[in-house]
Write an enzyme that holds these catalytic residues in place. Structure first.
Site, PDB file in Angstrom:
ATOM      1  N   HIS A  96      29.011   1.224  42.526  1.00  0.00           N
ATOM      2  CA  HIS A  96      29.966   0.736  43.334  1.00  0.00           C
ATOM      3  C   HIS A  96      29.322   0.466  44.862  1.00  0.00           C
ATOM      4  O   HIS A  96      29.528  -0.342  45.597  1.00  0.00           O
ATOM      5  CB  HIS A  96      30.836   2.043  43.640  1.00  0.00           C
ATOM      6  CG  HIS A  96      31.623   1.896  44.900  1.00  0.00           C
ATOM      7  ND1 HIS A  96      32.961   1.347  44.711  1.00  0.00           N
ATOM      8  CD2 HIS A  96      31.624   2.446  45.948  1.00  0.00           C
ATOM      9  CE1 HIS A  96      33.450   1.463  46.170  1.00  0.00           C
ATOM     10  NE2 HIS A  96      32.639   2.154  47.028  1.00  0.00           N
ATOM     11  N   GLU A  97      28.039   1.321  45.225  1.00  0.00           N
ATOM     12  CA  GLU A  97      27.456   1.072  46.358  1.00  0.00           C
ATOM     13  C   GLU A  97      26.636  -0.095  46.255  1.00  0.00           C
ATOM     14  O   GLU A  97      26.396  -0.768  47.079  1.00  0.00           O
ATOM     15  CB  GLU A  97      26.434   2.346  46.423  1.00  0.00           C
ATOM     16  CG  GLU A  97      27.140   3.814  46.728  1.00  0.00           C
ATOM     17  CD  GLU A  97      28.178   3.732  47.652  1.00  0.00           C
ATOM     18  OE1 GLU A  97      28.153   3.046  48.763  1.00  0.00           O
ATOM     19  OE2 GLU A  97      29.158   4.650  47.744  1.00  0.00           O
ATOM     20  N   HIS A 104      27.433  -7.606  50.868  1.00  0.00           N
ATOM     21  CA  HIS A 104      26.389  -8.340  51.876  1.00  0.00           C
ATOM     22  C   HIS A 104      25.704  -9.316  51.568  1.00  0.00           C
ATOM     23  O   HIS A 104      25.539 -10.489  52.394  1.00  0.00           O
ATOM     24  CB  HIS A 104      25.327  -6.998  52.193  1.00  0.00           C
ATOM     25  CG  HIS A 104      24.926  -7.029  53.536  1.00  0.00           C
ATOM     26  ND1 HIS A 104      23.702  -6.347  54.000  1.00  0.00           N
ATOM     27  CD2 HIS A 104      24.851  -8.102  54.615  1.00  0.00           C
ATOM     28  CE1 HIS A 104      23.216  -6.786  55.283  1.00  0.00           C
ATOM     29  NE2 HIS A 104      24.064  -7.707  55.420  1.00  0.00           N
ATOM     30  N   HIS A 129      28.741  -3.029  47.283  1.00  0.00           N
ATOM     31  CA  HIS A 129      28.547  -3.344  49.051  1.00  0.00           C
ATOM     32  C   HIS A 129      27.229  -4.101  49.212  1.00  0.00           C
ATOM     33  O   HIS A 129      27.308  -5.032  49.918  1.00  0.00           O
ATOM     34  CB  HIS A 129      28.396  -2.045  49.848  1.00  0.00           C
ATOM     35  CG  HIS A 129      29.695  -1.258  49.389  1.00  0.00           C
ATOM     36  ND1 HIS A 129      31.078  -1.860  49.921  1.00  0.00           N
ATOM     37  CD2 HIS A 129      29.827   0.184  49.336  1.00  0.00           C
ATOM     38  CE1 HIS A 129      32.067  -0.842  49.854  1.00  0.00           C
ATOM     39  NE2 HIS A 129      31.538   0.393  49.551  1.00  0.00           N
TER      40      HIS A 129
END
Length: 225
Positions: A93-94, A101, A97
């Site tokens: 999940h991280e 980006h 991100h």
């Protein structure tokens, strides 16, 4: 309005408890692929051609986050080292991100652009709102300013929702494609991420309810004046 705010607070506590319970449960289920959270993160970044993001271990529990400023995926100590469905879900999940980006995902860009303004007003906003409530019979201007500033935090909360849901979608899709999780482990990862997302949903609704509470005070003061 008071009852709604209290209810939302209780719901928030309930979801936080459920989230911690789910992650504790799924943290005990070892991955068949035997990958640690850090290894899952490394694989996902590599598969997306991302080479300028560092993966680091941070203290605490459920403190995992992606920092777009210094391009770091910060995994809590347990997630970094654990080889479980919960660790894989959080790590992916991280990294979702980080992929957002790298691909210039519009909602993440919008949210990041709001951070400097929110940081600048966050210290003074509670005091401005308090002063506005105290001075409401003299002037509506302080409360009006406070409401305008608080509306930024509410907007930020709602902009965060698609960012979080999209990161989870990317994470689950990649884990399936890469074979990081089995069908059973996928269900666990999806459930854990869903409960994590619900904390953001409740936070957004609570922020909106608080904003409407201050607006109602402002309208009442306007009628009196």
């Amino acid at each position: 309005m008071y009852l709604l705010l209290i209810l939302l607070m209780l719901v928030s506590f309930g979801i936080q408890w459920r989230l911690r319970s789910k992650f504790k449960q799924y943290a005990q289920v070892g991955l068949k692929s035997n990958l640690s959270g850090a290894q899952v993160a490394e694989l996902m970044l590599a598969d997306h051609g991302i080479t300028d993001v560092r993966i680091i271990s941070t203290q605490g529990r459920l403190t995992d986050h992606y920092n777009p400023t210094d391009k770091t995926v910060n995994l809590s100590e347990g997630v970094y080292a654990e080889r479980s469905a919960a660790a894989a879900a959080i790590a992916a999940h991280e990294c979702g991100h980080a992929v957002q980006h790298a691909t210039a995902y519009s909602m993440l860009q919008f949210r990041s652009a709001m951070v400097p303004a929110l940081s600048a007003v966050s210290t003074w906003m509670p005091w401005i709102l308090l002063a506005g409530v105290v001075m409401i019979n003299r002037s509506l201007i302080p409360l009006g300013v406070g409401i305008a500033l608080f509306s930024l935090t509410t907007l930020f909360s709602f902009v965060t929702l698609p960012v979080e849901f999209d990161a989870s979608r990317r994470a689950l899709a990649w884990m399936d494609k890469r074979g990081v999780v089995t069908a059973q482990e996928h269900a666990m990862a999806k459930d854990a991420l869903w409960w994590a997302a619900m904390t953001y949903v409740v936070a957004a609704i609570s922020s909106l309810a608080t904003l409407l509470y201050y607006v109602s005070i402002f309208m009442g003061g306007n009628r009196r004046n």
